[in-house]
Design a protein around this motif. Structure first.
Motif, PDB file in Angstrom:
ATOM      1  N   LYS A 176      13.933  51.312  67.788  1.00  0.00           N
ATOM      2  CA  LYS A 176      14.256  49.885  67.786  1.00  0.00           C
ATOM      3  C   LYS A 176      15.650  49.591  67.240  1.00  0.00           C
ATOM      4  O   LYS A 176      16.354  48.725  67.761  1.00  0.00           O
ATOM      5  CB  LYS A 176      13.193  49.121  66.983  1.00  0.00           C
ATOM      6  N   TRP A 177      16.041  50.308  66.172  1.00  0.00           N
ATOM      7  CA  TRP A 177      17.356  50.037  65.592  1.00  0.00           C
ATOM      8  C   TRP A 177      18.463  50.371  66.582  1.00  0.00           C
ATOM      9  O   TRP A 177      19.469  49.668  66.658  1.00  0.00           O
ATOM     10  CB  TRP A 177      17.549  50.817  64.290  1.00  0.00           C
ATOM     11  N   PHE A 178      18.256  51.456  67.359  1.00  0.00           N
ATOM     12  CA  PHE A 178      19.254  51.854  68.352  1.00  0.00           C
ATOM     13  C   PHE A 178      19.287  50.846  69.488  1.00  0.00           C
ATOM     14  O   PHE A 178      20.363  50.450  69.962  1.00  0.00           O
ATOM     15  CB  PHE A 178      18.937  53.253  68.877  1.00  0.00           C
ATOM     16  N   TYR A 180      18.608  47.788  69.293  1.00  0.00           N
ATOM     17  CA  TYR A 180      19.167  46.515  68.826  1.00  0.00           C
ATOM     18  C   TYR A 180      20.693  46.549  68.818  1.00  0.00           C
ATOM     19  O   TYR A 180      21.345  45.570  69.192  1.00  0.00           O
ATOM     20  CB  TYR A 180      18.659  46.199  67.424  1.00  0.00           C
ATOM     21  N   VAL A 181      21.269  47.683  68.441  1.00  0.00           N
ATOM     22  CA  VAL A 181      22.722  47.755  68.256  1.00  0.00           C
ATOM     23  C   VAL A 181      23.448  48.206  69.509  1.00  0.00           C
ATOM     24  O   VAL A 181      24.486  47.649  69.872  1.00  0.00           O
ATOM     25  CB  VAL A 181      23.070  48.700  67.085  1.00  0.00           C
TER      26      VAL A 181
END
Length: 402
Positions: A176-178, A180-181
């Protein structure tokens, strides 16, 4: 030798395409169609060859602004490259968004990239041949700030190389963090969808934060239907580049009023005067009635075209790595031969047998180029053998039917 990072990465591109083909075999799924993939790569050939001719114009624009109007001269170090990476991506976002929302840019600089009805790594190579000079206008603020051309071209190349791997269906969702960015295959599949909810979304190059900031983000929900709302229906990469411009020119000629003509150029694709129905929004995709363009010749001709395509691809790679060593007229002649070849092979893939005589002429031209490049007595033997061998193969393939 050309030190363009994008060209230097050509072996990596084809290695990854090979891995995707292995994935297709293992998963027993249909990711590639040979005719579409050849056309995608041919569009990439056309784009890189034309860029070798007039790419110096766009670089010259950047260098001129840097030398005469820059407010500083920023040194090349780790922090300046990091800042430049972010700024290049921001400039790319606005060029990419503009090329979707301004009809003139869409038809001249970007629509070619969206024409494929498949989604695989070969689509990443499908680029417009007329977009380089237009896109440079969006990067000129970086020259004004004081980033030199060497640093800019290096970072811009890295930005484009990153975007290659996101053209795949083999990767689903990443952490998810990847997601998102960064731009990912899931986000970019949305961008290539012709479903109304997906059109003009996810313009990011590498950083997804721009779409989230400027209101153009769309998460992947149902599987996209790929392509453009008006299918191109050709395997000829040259015509694929020219057709949108021809259509736009026809619309300009048939639309009355100077202001309306300006609106056709600078409003969103699909705009037309109210008396002609007004803005035409993209229709919903009828998956039951939808069929991909899939014309192809009989098997013997497919084999002939494929072998010729591999030879043209190899010749193009050599040209791209060495073109800086040629005089302008030689460079133009070789570039013209490559464009003729990919157009001719695309036409043969459309099963248009009336173009077979022109393929014999192209074989003779190929023999002439071999004599010029190789020189000496052996060049005549090699050229003669080439023309005879492939001339007989073409004649045989043109008579057979599977």
């Amino acid at each position: 030798m050309d030190l363009n990072p994008v060209i230097l990465s050509i072996p990596l591109y084809f290695f990854l395409i090979g891995l995707e083909l292995v994935y297709q075999l293992v998963k027993q799924t249909k990711i590639y169609r040979a005719n579409d993939a050849v056309t995608n790569i041919s569009c990439g050939i056309f784009s890189q060859v034309t860029n070798a001719i007039w790419g110096a114009i766009s670089v010259g624009m950047y260098q001129f602004v840097y030398q005469h109007w820059s407010i500083a001269q920023i040194p090349n170090n780790w922090w300046s490259y990091l800042v430049l990476f972010v700024l290049v991506d921001l400039c790319y976002y606005w060029f990419h968004r503009a090329s979707h929302e301004i009809n003139f840019l869409w038809n001249t600089a970007h629509v070619v990239h969206h024409q494929s009805e498949d989604y695989n790594l070969s689509v990443a190579l499908r680029q417009s041949s007329f977009g380089g000079v237009f896109s440079m206008v969006f990067y000129l603020p970086l020259a004004l700030l004081g980033f030199n051309a060497y640093a800019f071209l290096a970072v811009k190349g890295i930005n484009l190389i990153y975007q290659f791997w996101i053209h795949t269906e083999a990767i689903n969702k990443l952490p998810k963090w990847f997601e998102y960015v960064f731009n990912t295959p899931s986000h970019h599949r949305v961008h290539h969808g012709r479903n109304p909810k997906y059109i003009d979304k996810n313009h990011a190059g590498t950083l997804m934060i721009w779409d989230r900031m400027f209101g153009t983000f769309q998460a992947e929900e149902e599987k996209p239907t790929y392509g453009v709302t008006k299918p191109t229906n050709t395997w000829n990469p040259v015509w694929a580049n020219v057709l949108p411009i021809v259509d736009m020119t026809h619309q300009l000629k048939t639309t009355s009023g100077f202001l309306n003509k300006l609106k056709i150029l600078f409003y969103k694709p699909g705009w037309q005067p109210d008396e002609l129905g007004g803005y035409q929004a993209a229709p919903e995709v009828n998956k039951d009635a939808y069929h991909k363009y899939d014309v192809h010749p009989h098997i013997p001709m497919i084999r002939y075209v494929f072998v010729q395509f591999v030879m043209v691809l190899t010749f193009t790679a050599l040209f791209l790595f060495t073109h800086v060593n040629y005089d302008l007229y030689v460079k133009l002649a070789l570039a013209g031969y490559i464009m003729w070849s990919i157009a001719q092979l695309g036409i043969l893939m459309e099963n248009r047998s009336n173009w077979i005589p022109s393929e014999f002429i192209r074989l003779l031209a190929t023999g002439t180029i071999l004599i010029f490049l190789l020189e000496g007595v052996t060049s005549y033997l090699i050229a003669g053998g080439f023309v005879l061998l492939f001339g007989l193969w073409l004649g045989n393939a043109s008579r057979k039917r599977s």
